[in-house]
Enzyme design. Structure first.
Site, PDB file in Angstrom:
ATOM      1  N   HIS A 136       0.801  -1.231   0.000  1.00 43.02           N
ATOM      2  CA  HIS A 136       0.000   0.000   0.000  1.00 43.02           C
ATOM      3  C   HIS A 136       0.837   1.287   0.000  1.00 43.02           C
ATOM      4  CE1 HIS A 136      -3.413  -2.512   0.146  1.00 43.02           C
ATOM      5  NE2 HIS A 136      -3.574  -2.626   1.438  1.00 43.02           N
ATOM      6  N   HIS A 206      -9.965   1.576   0.333  1.00 40.84           N
ATOM      7  CA  HIS A 206      -9.822   0.395   1.201  1.00 40.84           C
ATOM      8  C   HIS A 206     -10.971   0.280   2.215  1.00 40.84           C
ATOM      9  CE1 HIS A 206      -7.794  -2.796   3.337  1.00 40.84           C
ATOM     10  NE2 HIS A 206      -6.726  -2.703   2.579  1.00 40.84           N
ATOM     11  N   GLU A 341     -11.182  -4.048  -3.076  1.00 34.21           N
ATOM     12  CA  GLU A 341     -10.240  -3.021  -3.530  1.00 34.21           C
ATOM     13  C   GLU A 341     -10.031  -3.179  -5.028  1.00 34.21           C
ATOM     14  OE1 GLU A 341      -6.754  -3.543  -0.749  1.00 34.21           O
ATOM     15  OE2 GLU A 341      -8.222  -4.818   0.189  1.00 34.21           O
TER      16      GLU A 341
HETATM   17  C1  GLA Z   1      -5.053  -5.493   1.993  1.00 39.03           C
HETATM   18  C2  GLA Z   1      -4.115  -6.619   2.003  1.00 39.03           C
HETATM   19  C3  GLA Z   1      -4.328  -7.426   3.234  1.00 39.03           C
HETATM   20  C4  GLA Z   1      -4.188  -6.562   4.455  1.00 39.03           C
HETATM   21  C5  GLA Z   1      -5.133  -5.428   4.381  1.00 39.03           C
HETATM   22  C6  GLA Z   1      -4.948  -4.490   5.551  1.00 39.03           C
HETATM   23  O1  GLA Z   1      -6.341  -5.900   1.747  1.00 39.03           O
HETATM   24  O2  GLA Z   1      -4.224  -7.434   0.864  1.00 39.03           O
HETATM   25  O3  GLA Z   1      -3.391  -8.457   3.275  1.00 39.03           O
HETATM   26  O4  GLA Z   1      -2.889  -6.064   4.528  1.00 39.03           O
HETATM   27  O5  GLA Z   1      -4.943  -4.737   3.182  1.00 39.03           O
HETATM   28  O6  GLA Z   1      -4.914  -5.125   6.774  1.00 39.03           O
END
Ligand code: GLA
Length: 377
Positions: A136, A206, A341
């Site tokens: 991210h 997210h 996402e």
């Molecule tokens: C995304 C990632 C997950 C996790 C979340 C936040 O969805 O793919 O593995 O890191 O963000 O907790």
């Protein structure tokens, strides 16, 4: 006087929905308390709460910290408005949050293997903030910064300048995210980015949804359809192997609606790696008019359809929620929220067969995702 002018302006132009600025009226005590709790200052910049609402009474709250969606109030089958997002109770909690609730992630959402990639033969390193991988956009990325805000009549625009070299990524990037609310209860997210050097772009929202309106319940009974006959299997660190694997005959087959919990505990290696679903699905259609994902929840009767221009979606079933994140009078437990996402595939810069995430100077990256809410009987 100012209020009268705004009303006159709205009548003249026939605006169907409007942004409620913090200082305007027609709010309940609870609204005012919430605004107060979400007002703060960070890095010398004012952090505020903003609201979009439509005639049907749907409302969406935002913060300019992380361009975050704080809450989405939508009706159930009896018309009762409830918040379908996991969220916090104050700006302070938002600043301290670790699970990316409702924020915008980037400039590269999802994972890059070992944080390493190259562009035009030049190597770059992004922070390894998720085991050996970069997740991210790195550390204190755009989800942890205060964005500029422009309020429009039925939309709100957040923009941010990401510095050249920030978190290891080349190029100064200008990123804008516009949220608009339609009368058909669609929340539309329009993304646009430009850069002054070749760089990577993969930006998404997210939000964690729980359509019951009560996130003390798990999301395992929600029915989900994903318009994807393939997904990108991963290694034990959740980096794609490069294969596009058929979902048919696996727990990943959501081509016909089924409860999220139906196969989540199946003895499949991919589910063991992900601790549940934490995978990128490859859409069969790239048409913004075809629902990419449809989720329904029987007790509330709520339905959410996702439309997108993106080629994939990370479906994450809240496997890391463990009661550490708190808000709305509760501690959010294991699998009480799910994320959809919309995105390009994880680790695309290191997978030449995946659609490119390269952005060059002179180009504008554009992307649109729509979350549309309705009810079923
Ligand atoms: C995304 C990632 C997950 C996790 C979340 C936040 O969805 O793919 O593995 O890191 O963000 O907790």
């Amino acid at each position: 006087m100012k209020k009268l002018l705004v009303i006159a302006q709205m009548l003249l132009l026939g605006f169907s929905s409007c942004v409620i600025e913090p200082e305007k009226n027609n709010k309940t005590n609870a609204d005012m308390e919430m605004e107060k709790a979400f007002t703060d200052t960070l890095d010398g910049k004012k952090v505020q709460m903003f609201r979009l609402s439509n005639k049907g009474g749907m409302s969406v709250d935002f913060s300019n910290y992380g361009a975050t969606v704080l809450a989405i109030q939508v009706p159930n089958k009896e018309g009762k408005m409830e918040n379908v997002l996991l969220g916090y109770d104050s700006a302070k909690d938002l600043f301290a949050g670790k699970s990316y609730f409702g924020c915008i992630v980037g400039r590269y959402a999802n994972r890059i293997a070992n944080g390493k990639f190259s562009i035009d033969g030049q190597s770059f390193s992004a922070p390894q903030n998720n085991g050996v991988n970069s997740l991210h956009g790195g550390v204190n990325s755009i989800d942890k910064q205060v964005w500029d805000v422009k309020q429009m009549n039925d939309a709100i625009s957040f923009s941010i300048k990401i510095k050249d070299g920030e978190n290891g990524y080349p190029g100064e990037m200008n990123l804008t995210v516009i949220y608009s609310l339609r009368e058909d209860n669609s929340l539309v997210i329009d993304y646009a980015a430009t850069t002054d050097k070749p760089t990577l772009v993969n930006v998404t929202n997210h939000a964690y949804f729980n359509l019951t309106g009560d996130p003390s319940k798990t999301i395992l009974d929600h029915d989900m359809m994903i318009n994807a006959s393939k997904f990108t299997p991963v290694d034990s660190t959740l980096i794609p192997t490069g294969e596009l694997k058929e979902v048919r005959g696996t727990a990943f087959d959501f081509t016909a609606a089924k409860p999220i919990g139906k196969d989540i505990a199946a003895n499949e290696q991919q589910l063991i790696y992900g601790l549940g679903y934490d995978h990128n699905f490859v859409f069969d259609s790239k048409d913004i008019k075809t629902p990419a994902v449809v989720v329904t929840e029987k007790t509330s009767g709520r339905k959410m359809e996702v439309f997108t221009t993106e080629p994939g979606v990370q479906f994450y079933s809240g496997n890391f929620l463990d009661g550490n994140e708190k808000g709305r009078g509760m501690a959010y437990q294991y699998r009480t929220g799910f994320c959809l996402e919309t995105q390009h595939f994880p680790d695309s810069p290191n997978q030449p067969s995946f659609p490119t995430t390269l952005l060059k100077p002179g180009e504008t990256w554009k992307s649109q995702t729509i979350y549309r809410f309705s009810t079923i009987k």
